[in-house]
Design an enzyme around this catalytic site. Sequence first.
Site, PDB file in Angstrom:
ATOM      1  N   LYS A 220       0.816  -1.215   0.000  1.00 43.40           N
ATOM      2  CA  LYS A 220       0.000   0.000   0.000  1.00 43.40           C
ATOM      3  C   LYS A 220       0.848   1.263   0.000  1.00 43.40           C
ATOM      4  CE  LYS A 220      -3.842  -0.071   0.135  1.00 43.40           C
ATOM      5  NZ  LYS A 220      -4.845  -0.218  -0.941  1.00 43.40           N
ATOM      6  N   ALA A 221       2.068   1.191   0.526  1.00 44.79           N
ATOM      7  CA  ALA A 221       2.900   2.400   0.603  1.00 44.79           C
ATOM      8  C   ALA A 221       4.361   2.011   0.752  1.00 44.79           C
ATOM      9  CB  ALA A 221       2.461   3.274   1.778  1.00 44.79           C
ATOM     10  N   ARG A 222       5.229   2.909   0.317  1.00 40.63           N
ATOM     11  CA  ARG A 222       6.663   2.768   0.536  1.00 40.63           C
ATOM     12  C   ARG A 222       7.101   3.991   1.312  1.00 40.63           C
ATOM     13  NH1 ARG A 222       8.295  -1.168  -3.275  1.00 40.63           N
ATOM     14  NH2 ARG A 222       6.827  -1.381  -5.005  1.00 40.63           N
ATOM     15  N   ARG A 224       9.883   5.688   4.645  1.00 38.97           N
ATOM     16  CA  ARG A 224      11.264   5.993   5.002  1.00 38.97           C
ATOM     17  C   ARG A 224      12.076   4.736   5.251  1.00 38.97           C
ATOM     18  NH1 ARG A 224       9.943   8.876   8.822  1.00 38.97           N
ATOM     19  NH2 ARG A 224       9.994   7.309  10.452  1.00 38.97           N
ATOM     20  N   PHE A 225      11.478   3.735   5.889  1.00 38.76           N
ATOM     21  CA  PHE A 225      12.236   2.560   6.294  1.00 38.76           C
ATOM     22  C   PHE A 225      11.734   1.265   5.665  1.00 38.76           C
ATOM     23  CE2 PHE A 225      12.932   5.464   9.948  1.00 38.76           C
ATOM     24  CZ  PHE A 225      14.299   5.631   9.760  1.00 38.76           C
ATOM     25  N   VAL A 228       4.813  -0.880   3.463  1.00 41.56           N
ATOM     26  CA  VAL A 228       3.626  -1.177   4.267  1.00 41.56           C
ATOM     27  C   VAL A 228       2.695  -2.033   3.415  1.00 41.56           C
ATOM     28  CG1 VAL A 228       1.650  -0.251   5.527  1.00 41.56           C
ATOM     29  CG2 VAL A 228       3.837   0.973   5.562  1.00 41.56           C
ATOM     30  N   LYS A 241       3.980  -3.391   8.499  1.00 37.14           N
ATOM     31  CA  LYS A 241       5.106  -2.534   8.125  1.00 37.14           C
ATOM     32  C   LYS A 241       6.376  -3.371   8.229  1.00 37.14           C
ATOM     33  CE  LYS A 241       6.937   2.066   9.217  1.00 37.14           C
ATOM     34  NZ  LYS A 241       6.787   3.218  10.153  1.00 37.14           N
ATOM     35  N   ASP A 345       8.061  13.729  13.198  1.00 36.88           N
ATOM     36  CA  ASP A 345       7.868  13.594  11.743  1.00 36.88           C
ATOM     37  C   ASP A 345       6.391  13.778  11.421  1.00 36.88           C
ATOM     38  OD1 ASP A 345       8.585  13.277   9.111  1.00 36.88           O
ATOM     39  OD2 ASP A 345       8.561  11.090   9.156  1.00 36.88           O
TER      40      ASP A 345
END
EC number: 2.7.11.30
Length: 536
Positions: A220-222, A224-225, A228, A241, A345
């Site tokens: 679903k997402a990329r 910082r680390f 996901v 994650k 953040d």
Amino acid sequence: MTAPWAALALLWGSLCAGSGRGEAETRECIYYNANWELERTNQSGLERCEGEQDKRLHCYASWRNSSGTIELVKKGCWLDDFNCYDRQECVATEENPQVYFCCCEGNFCNERFTHLPEPGGPEVTYEPPPTAPTLLTVLAYSLLPIGGLSLIVLLAFWMYRHRKPPYGHVDIHEVRQCQRWAGRRDGCADSFKPLPFQDPGPPPPSPLVGLKPLQLLEIKARGRFGCVWKAQLMNDFVAVKIFPLQDKQSWQSEREIFSTPGMKHENLLQFIAAEKRGSNLEVELWLITAFHDKGSLTDYLKGNIITWNELCHVAETMSRGLSYLHEDVPWCRGEGHKPSIAHRDFKSKNVLLKSDLTAVLADFGLAVRFEPGKPPGDTHGQVGTRRYMAPEVLEGAINFQRDAFLRIDMYAMGLVLWELVSRCKAADGPVDEYMLPFEEEIGQHPSLEELQEVVVHKKMRPTIKDHWLKHPGLAQLCVTIEECWDHDAEARLSAGCVEERVSLIRRSVNGTTSDCLVSLVTSVTNVDLLPKESSI
């Protein structure tokens, strides 16, 4: 010359015919849930399987074997998993697992289940009687292994390209993509540091996940680390994650923040478990949390224009979550002392939305706790996402005290509130396409030097449009935004004050209008805002 080709064609046809058999249609499975009272479901019965048209469905069973006593845990439908293909019987093959798991294809195939570990000894090979080999026999025995091996290689390649990873596994290619993505993020150069290889140690126990099959579905997402994933934990969707081993420190930091007493709050992301998966160089570190289908506030604002009431609801719940995160609670609901926590953040990408647009704060990998008598840990100054950095962070002139870090969060909140206002249709004027803070001034990928010039030296902020100020609610909210991103850190509002102001503004506007457009500028002064003494 025709005999070899005829034999080859006969052999290939038999192989293809064999591969077409065996796929049994699965419509219904036996259902059972040992935790039916706790999870408020039926204890047993039949379950009708539903899935995508091009996906295969299976049945599964899971159980424990305590000293020869079988204790059934779960039965039901299972999603497309190549480990279950063409299995007509439910057979577990692991040697001595804590919880046995098997899956199969065919209606009610999980009614019976068994444990049959794979044999460790050498296979017994059938030896035919010594007869004079014919040409057909030689060809058959020569081509059969080659054809079978070719089919296996092709099938394995197809599965690798088209299938999602099964339970307990992650596509290493995807993980490496995540690592490369993490190294290119819009943030500080030192946010991605390789760490020496070492075992991260055992994570806290997660019985909720340990007894239930977990299946990764899609990225679903990329971030910082890492990546996901959306995953399925029995009948519920969760977010996973995944951190590569070199980002162990971030995984540990976020796990520790989630494990802090008092972190269960409706406006903070719900934590489920932390786990270590894989071994040796393929170790991955997982954080499992609640999944919110609407995604981040950034993604939602890109595709949606919001109403006045929606803006107020998101702003109020978002500031409530940050206020609670910042708060020091001596004895929180019997869990112990909840210290004050700075996010470090804060941005719209790290604000998730529930189905009713209630805001949920996420991504605590850079967060820092302030506990009495203890050092706050790593308080490196320039961390976070560049465009959301406060002036004092860009200058490198931070006072390393608790209040200084909380005020840095409040500067970022001012920018996120501006993003909300920029996509609200309450004012009598056009609603522009979604833009990040300072995107209009310095583009999508600003350098640190460009931000220092614009934010610190020129003291610029994102533009507040004239027609926003003609709506009484938006005008008052713009005053609050300006007091959040004030250049003087000590003059900024607290998150609790922002929450109270948004609530007061909403009540005052909705008391005289019903989310309609109001163009009287004089009405802005009808409600007195909370004084700046409410600042941090």
